[in-house]
Structure formats: C-alpha cells, structure tokens
Write a protein that holds these residues in place. Structure first.
Motif, PDB file in Angstrom:
ATOM      1  N   ARG A   1       0.837  -1.202   0.000  1.00 23.64           N
ATOM      2  CA  ARG A   1       0.000   0.000   0.000  1.00 23.64           C
ATOM      3  C   ARG A   1       0.875   1.258   0.000  1.00 23.64           C
ATOM      4  O   ARG A   1       0.465   2.304  -0.508  1.00 23.64           O
ATOM      5  CB  ARG A   1      -0.922   0.020   1.225  1.00 23.64           C
ATOM      6  CG  ARG A   1      -1.990  -1.047   1.221  1.00 23.64           C
ATOM      7  CD  ARG A   1      -2.880  -0.900   2.449  1.00 23.64           C
ATOM      8  NE  ARG A   1      -3.883  -1.973   2.534  1.00 23.64           N
ATOM      9  CZ  ARG A   1      -4.724  -2.109   3.541  1.00 23.64           C
ATOM     10  NH1 ARG A   1      -4.704  -1.241   4.560  1.00 23.64           N
ATOM     11  NH2 ARG A   1      -5.608  -3.115   3.560  1.00 23.64           N
ATOM     12  N   ASP A   2       2.048   1.149   0.598  1.00 25.77           N
ATOM     13  CA  ASP A   2       3.003   2.263   0.626  1.00 25.77           C
ATOM     14  C   ASP A   2       4.405   1.660   0.595  1.00 25.77           C
ATOM     15  O   ASP A   2       5.064   1.546   1.618  1.00 25.77           O
ATOM     16  CB  ASP A   2       2.810   3.121   1.875  1.00 25.77           C
ATOM     17  CG  ASP A   2       3.663   4.376   1.873  1.00 25.77           C
ATOM     18  OD1 ASP A   2       4.579   4.481   1.030  1.00 25.77           O
ATOM     19  OD2 ASP A   2       3.430   5.256   2.725  1.00 25.77           O
ATOM     20  N   PRO A   3       4.857   1.217  -0.579  1.00 23.83           N
ATOM     21  CA  PRO A   3       6.112   0.472  -0.648  1.00 23.83           C
ATOM     22  C   PRO A   3       7.338   1.274  -0.225  1.00 23.83           C
ATOM     23  O   PRO A   3       8.318   0.685   0.251  1.00 23.83           O
ATOM     24  CB  PRO A   3       6.194   0.057  -2.121  1.00 23.83           C
ATOM     25  CG  PRO A   3       5.285   0.994  -2.852  1.00 23.83           C
ATOM     26  CD  PRO A   3       4.196   1.332  -1.891  1.00 23.83           C
ATOM     27  N   ILE A   4       7.313   2.586  -0.383  1.00 25.87           N
ATOM     28  CA  ILE A   4       8.454   3.396   0.056  1.00 25.87           C
ATOM     29  C   ILE A   4       8.546   3.371   1.582  1.00 25.87           C
ATOM     30  O   ILE A   4       9.605   3.090   2.149  1.00 25.87           O
ATOM     31  CB  ILE A   4       8.321   4.831  -0.473  1.00 25.87           C
ATOM     32  CG1 ILE A   4       8.499   4.843  -1.990  1.00 25.87           C
ATOM     33  CG2 ILE A   4       9.335   5.763   0.193  1.00 25.87           C
ATOM     34  CD1 ILE A   4       8.162   6.173  -2.644  1.00 25.87           C
ATOM     35  N   THR A   5       7.445   3.629   2.244  1.00 26.05           N
ATOM     36  CA  THR A   5       7.432   3.635   3.704  1.00 26.05           C
ATOM     37  C   THR A   5       7.721   2.258   4.273  1.00 26.05           C
ATOM     38  O   THR A   5       8.439   2.129   5.286  1.00 26.05           O
ATOM     39  CB  THR A   5       6.060   4.124   4.203  1.00 26.05           C
ATOM     40  OG1 THR A   5       5.881   5.484   3.785  1.00 26.05           O
ATOM     41  CG2 THR A   5       5.958   4.042   5.713  1.00 26.05           C
ATOM     42  N   ASN A   6       7.212   1.207   3.635  1.00 28.11           N
ATOM     43  CA  ASN A   6       7.246  -0.138   4.218  1.00 28.11           C
ATOM     44  C   ASN A   6       8.330  -1.035   3.641  1.00 28.11           C
ATOM     45  O   ASN A   6       8.306  -2.247   3.865  1.00 28.11           O
ATOM     46  CB  ASN A   6       5.881  -0.803   4.027  1.00 28.11           C
ATOM     47  CG  ASN A   6       4.762  -0.026   4.699  1.00 28.11           C
ATOM     48  OD1 ASN A   6       4.938   0.535   5.782  1.00 28.11           O
ATOM     49  ND2 ASN A   6       3.598   0.026   4.069  1.00 28.11           N
ATOM     50  N   VAL A   7       9.296  -0.467   2.926  1.00 30.23           N
ATOM     51  CA  VAL A   7      10.293  -1.294   2.246  1.00 30.23           C
ATOM     52  C   VAL A   7      11.120  -2.123   3.230  1.00 30.23           C
ATOM     53  O   VAL A   7      11.475  -3.269   2.929  1.00 30.23           O
ATOM     54  CB  VAL A   7      11.212  -0.434   1.349  1.00 30.23           C
ATOM     55  CG1 VAL A   7      11.971   0.621   2.150  1.00 30.23           C
ATOM     56  CG2 VAL A   7      12.171  -1.305   0.561  1.00 30.23           C
ATOM     57  N   PHE A   8      11.439  -1.594   4.400  1.00 27.90           N
ATOM     58  CA  PHE A   8      12.247  -2.355   5.362  1.00 27.90           C
ATOM     59  C   PHE A   8      11.551  -3.655   5.748  1.00 27.90           C
ATOM     60  O   PHE A   8      12.154  -4.735   5.691  1.00 27.90           O
ATOM     61  CB  PHE A   8      12.528  -1.511   6.612  1.00 27.90           C
ATOM     62  CG  PHE A   8      13.254  -2.266   7.694  1.00 27.90           C
ATOM     63  CD1 PHE A   8      14.645  -2.312   7.721  1.00 27.90           C
ATOM     64  CD2 PHE A   8      12.554  -2.941   8.687  1.00 27.90           C
ATOM     65  CE1 PHE A   8      15.313  -3.022   8.708  1.00 27.90           C
ATOM     66  CE2 PHE A   8      13.218  -3.652   9.681  1.00 27.90           C
ATOM     67  CZ  PHE A   8      14.607  -3.691   9.695  1.00 27.90           C
ATOM     68  N   VAL A   9      10.292  -3.569   6.133  1.00 27.83           N
ATOM     69  CA  VAL A   9       9.576  -4.769   6.563  1.00 27.83           C
ATOM     70  C   VAL A   9       9.347  -5.706   5.378  1.00 27.83           C
ATOM     71  O   VAL A   9       9.519  -6.931   5.502  1.00 27.83           O
ATOM     72  CB  VAL A   9       8.249  -4.398   7.244  1.00 27.83           C
ATOM     73  CG1 VAL A   9       7.436  -5.651   7.553  1.00 27.83           C
ATOM     74  CG2 VAL A   9       8.528  -3.629   8.538  1.00 27.83           C
ATOM     75  N   ALA A  10       8.990  -5.152   4.233  1.00 30.25           N
ATOM     76  CA  ALA A  10       8.785  -6.004   3.057  1.00 30.25           C
ATOM     77  C   ALA A  10      10.053  -6.774   2.715  1.00 30.25           C
ATOM     78  O   ALA A  10      10.002  -7.970   2.383  1.00 30.25           O
ATOM     79  CB  ALA A  10       8.344  -5.154   1.870  1.00 30.25           C
ATOM     80  N   ALA A  11      11.202  -6.120   2.807  1.00 26.19           N
ATOM     81  CA  ALA A  11      12.464  -6.804   2.510  1.00 26.19           C
ATOM     82  C   ALA A  11      12.749  -7.906   3.511  1.00 26.19           C
ATOM     83  O   ALA A  11      13.231  -8.985   3.140  1.00 26.19           O
ATOM     84  CB  ALA A  11      13.609  -5.790   2.495  1.00 26.19           C
ATOM     85  N   ARG A  12      12.466  -7.658   4.784  1.00 25.16           N
ATOM     86  CA  ARG A  12      12.693  -8.693   5.796  1.00 25.16           C
ATOM     87  C   ARG A  12      11.782  -9.901   5.546  1.00 25.16           C
ATOM     88  O   ARG A  12      12.198 -11.049   5.738  1.00 25.16           O
ATOM     89  CB  ARG A  12      12.445  -8.143   7.201  1.00 25.16           C
ATOM     90  CG  ARG A  12      13.261  -6.919   7.588  1.00 25.16           C
ATOM     91  CD  ARG A  12      14.744  -7.153   7.755  1.00 25.16           C
ATOM     92  NE  ARG A  12      15.491  -7.120   6.521  1.00 25.16           N
ATOM     93  CZ  ARG A  12      15.816  -5.997   5.862  1.00 25.16           C
ATOM     94  NH1 ARG A  12      15.417  -4.836   6.279  1.00 25.16           N
ATOM     95  NH2 ARG A  12      16.542  -6.065   4.768  1.00 25.16           N
ATOM     96  N   ILE A  13      10.557  -9.648   5.131  1.00 17.73           N
ATOM     97  CA  ILE A  13       9.648 -10.758   4.821  1.00 17.73           C
ATOM     98  C   ILE A  13      10.176 -11.563   3.643  1.00 17.73           C
ATOM     99  O   ILE A  13      10.225 -12.799   3.680  1.00 17.73           O
ATOM    100  CB  ILE A  13       8.235 -10.220   4.533  1.00 17.73           C
ATOM    101  CG1 ILE A  13       7.621  -9.632   5.807  1.00 17.73           C
ATOM    102  CG2 ILE A  13       7.341 -11.330   3.975  1.00 17.73           C
ATOM    103  CD1 ILE A  13       6.310  -8.886   5.577  1.00 17.73           C
ATOM    104  N   LEU A  14      10.614 -10.878   2.587  1.00 17.84           N
ATOM    105  CA  LEU A  14      11.141 -11.567   1.414  1.00 17.84           C
ATOM    106  C   LEU A  14      12.409 -12.342   1.736  1.00 17.84           C
ATOM    107  O   LEU A  14      12.708 -13.351   1.083  1.00 17.84           O
ATOM    108  CB  LEU A  14      11.413 -10.559   0.298  1.00 17.84           C
ATOM    109  CG  LEU A  14      10.171  -9.954  -0.366  1.00 17.84           C
ATOM    110  CD1 LEU A  14      10.561  -8.814  -1.289  1.00 17.84           C
ATOM    111  CD2 LEU A  14       9.404 -11.031  -1.130  1.00 17.84           C
ATOM    112  N   GLU A  15      13.149 -11.895   2.721  1.00 20.63           N
ATOM    113  CA  GLU A  15      14.375 -12.595   3.142  1.00 20.63           C
ATOM    114  C   GLU A  15      14.102 -13.765   4.073  1.00 20.63           C
ATOM    115  O   GLU A  15      15.032 -14.412   4.542  1.00 20.63           O
ATOM    116  CB  GLU A  15      15.319 -11.608   3.823  1.00 20.63           C
ATOM    117  CG  GLU A  15      15.891 -10.549   2.879  1.00 20.63           C
ATOM    118  CD  GLU A  15      16.505  -9.367   3.589  1.00 20.63           C
ATOM    119  OE1 GLU A  15      16.947  -8.422   2.899  1.00 20.63           O
ATOM    120  OE2 GLU A  15      16.541  -9.370   4.838  1.00 20.63           O
ATOM    121  N   GLY A  16      12.830 -14.046   4.347  1.00 20.46           N
ATOM    122  CA  GLY A  16      12.488 -15.198   5.173  1.00 20.46           C
ATOM    123  C   GLY A  16      12.129 -14.873   6.601  1.00 20.46           C
ATOM    124  O   GLY A  16      12.107 -15.761   7.451  1.00 20.46           O
TER     125      GLY A  16
END
Length: 280
Positions: free
Chosen positions: A25-40
């Motif tokens: 919904r806000d990939p700029i704001t939430n990139v840190f958490v999204a990256a951690r999820i993608l990293e497992g």
C-alpha cells in the motif's frame, strides 16, 4: 484476508503474501519490513511479524531487534504493544512513520523506557530519476565493495554507526558485526570509494523490495568532508540502484543533519514522508 482467530497474533509463512500486499500500500514507507519478509523473516516459526485484524482492517508490526509498524490505525496500537512486550523485554529501536511510531512508543514507554533519544522528525527522501538527467554527475570511482575489501569496509561502517547512534556497534569481539557487514558486501550492496587502501565514502543498500531500494549507512571519511565527495558519490549510488536493483530509491535522514539534507536534495531527492526513531 489474513485469518486471525484473535485480533493480534504472530504471523507465519502462509501469511507472507497478504503481509506483502499490505506493505505494498506504501512500498516506500514499508520497504524495510517487506524486505525482511522476502528474506524469510516469517519462516521457521519465528513469528517476527505480528498481525492485527478486525472489521476487515489489517495492520502489522515487525518485532525483532527493531520494532517497525506497518499501516497501523490508532486503535491497533495498544493491543499490538501489549503483544510486543509479551514477546520481547527490549529492542534496540523503534522506527517508521512518525504518526505510528510516536503513539506506539507512548504505549511501550512504561515497560521499555526511558529512551536514550527520540528523533521526531526524519524526512523520508525519494527519487526515481537518474541524477544525470538532473545535471548531477556521478563519481566513477564509487562501486560495490569486493569480499577482499571487507577488512576496509568494517571500520568505515563502525565509524558511521558510532557517529549516527552515539555508541560503537560492538563491544569486544567484532565477529558478529563483521558477519553483518560481510553479508552486505557479498550481496554487492555496500558501495564504496577507496583511495590508497582507505574507504573515503560508503553507502549501503539495506533493503530492496516491491520496486524500492532503501539506502542506509551513508558516510564520508572525516578527512574528505568538505571536498565535494558526497554529491557525486551519492549520485553514483542512485545510478547503480536504478540500473541494477529497483526503479525507486529512498532513504531517511535526521532533520538536524544539514549537510546530509543538502547533499541529498542536490542529487535530486524530494521529501515524500516523515519518519521517527526511538533509540533505546
């Protein structure tokens, strides 16, 4: 929608697609958490992400060494904070959107306070154009560090951390810290300029997800400050990201760091949000 038997629970791997959708919904704001999820970060039963759902509304909270809220409404803060304190006796920091972090900290403070420092105004800066299109030349000497250069990068990274946070990143052995720095180097995400065997500029690409790359750990060696290094070096970092990693580049910076703000704006960054960080 996430199937939560209670308003708040730890999320698992099966919840990852929906959690990423929420981050989107806000990939700029939430990139840190999204990256951690993608990293497992949601695998292996670690439940690093707490989820809240009620009446079709969903919010998340990353709960590891850092606590990071995602899309939290006001009424989600208290129940999530209660779950966070049950899971963790302490964290090193809270950071994220100012309108979520400060209310979350107000709720956590009785258990975790006092804070060492609360940084209430950290501009989130973003760009998706090549600096060259804006007339800003890139430093050709800035490049990804090699694994063989890890011994040079570690002291530069430690110096940056100490300046930024106010204490060194490790006490005694540097083994764990070297592993984290080395992981960025091996991934090609630590960009440096090296002169005569010494790092004079460094920037890390700490998170990449949902078409966004977040830069962190930007540092110029004290002897090289004021010599016009930062602007072309940061332009090179942006060019590298746009060419190889993501179509959007973001970072956040302390409002009191005038030289850094001037550098980023010269390169072409514009403010797209405001973060806050609570250092514990």
């Amino acid at each position: 929608m996430l199937r939560l038997p209670a308003p708040v629970r730890g999320l698992g791997l099966s919840d990852a697609p929906r959690a990423l959708e929420l981050c989107g919904r806000d990939p700029i704001t939430n990139v840190f958490v999204a990256a951690r999820i993608l990293e497992g970060g949601m695998a292996g039963g670690r439940n690093s992400v707490l989820g809240y759902e009620r009446d079709g509304r969903i919010g998340l909270c990353w709960t590891s060494a850092n606590v990071v809220p995602v899309e939290l409404d006001e009424d989600m803060i208290e129940p999530l904070a209660a779950k966070v304190t049950k899971r963790r006796a302490w964290a090193s920091s809270l950071f994220g959107p100012v309108d979520q972090v400060l209310p979350l900290w107000e709720t956590l403070a009785p258990q975790w306070g006092p804070a060492r420092e609360v940084r209430r105004n950290q501009p989130v800066l973003t760009m998706d154009l090549s600096p060259s299109l804006l007339g800003v030349g890139a430093d050709p000497h800035v490049r990804p560090a090699t694994v063989e250069e890890t011994d040079l990068v570690v002291p530069a990274a430690a110096a940056m951390f100490t300046e930024e946070i106010g204490y060194p990143p490790y006490r005694g052995s540097d083994r764990a810290y070297r592993l984290s720095v080395g992981a960025l180097v091996r991934a090609g995400r630590s960009l440096v300029r090296i002169e005569d065997g010494e790092v004079v500029f460094k920037a890390d690409i700490g998170s990449v997800a949902l078409g966004v790359a977040q830069v962190q750990g930007v540092w110029v060696h004290p002897r090289w400050r004021g010599r016009g290094v930062a602007v072309p070096a940061m332009a090179a970092v942006v060019e590298h990201i746009l060419d190889h990693l993501a179509p959007t580049v973001t970072l956040y910076v302390n409002d009191f760091n005038g030289p850094a703000l001037a550098t980023y704006r010269h390169v072409g960054f514009v403010q797209t949000g405001t973060f806050a960080t609570v250092l514990l």
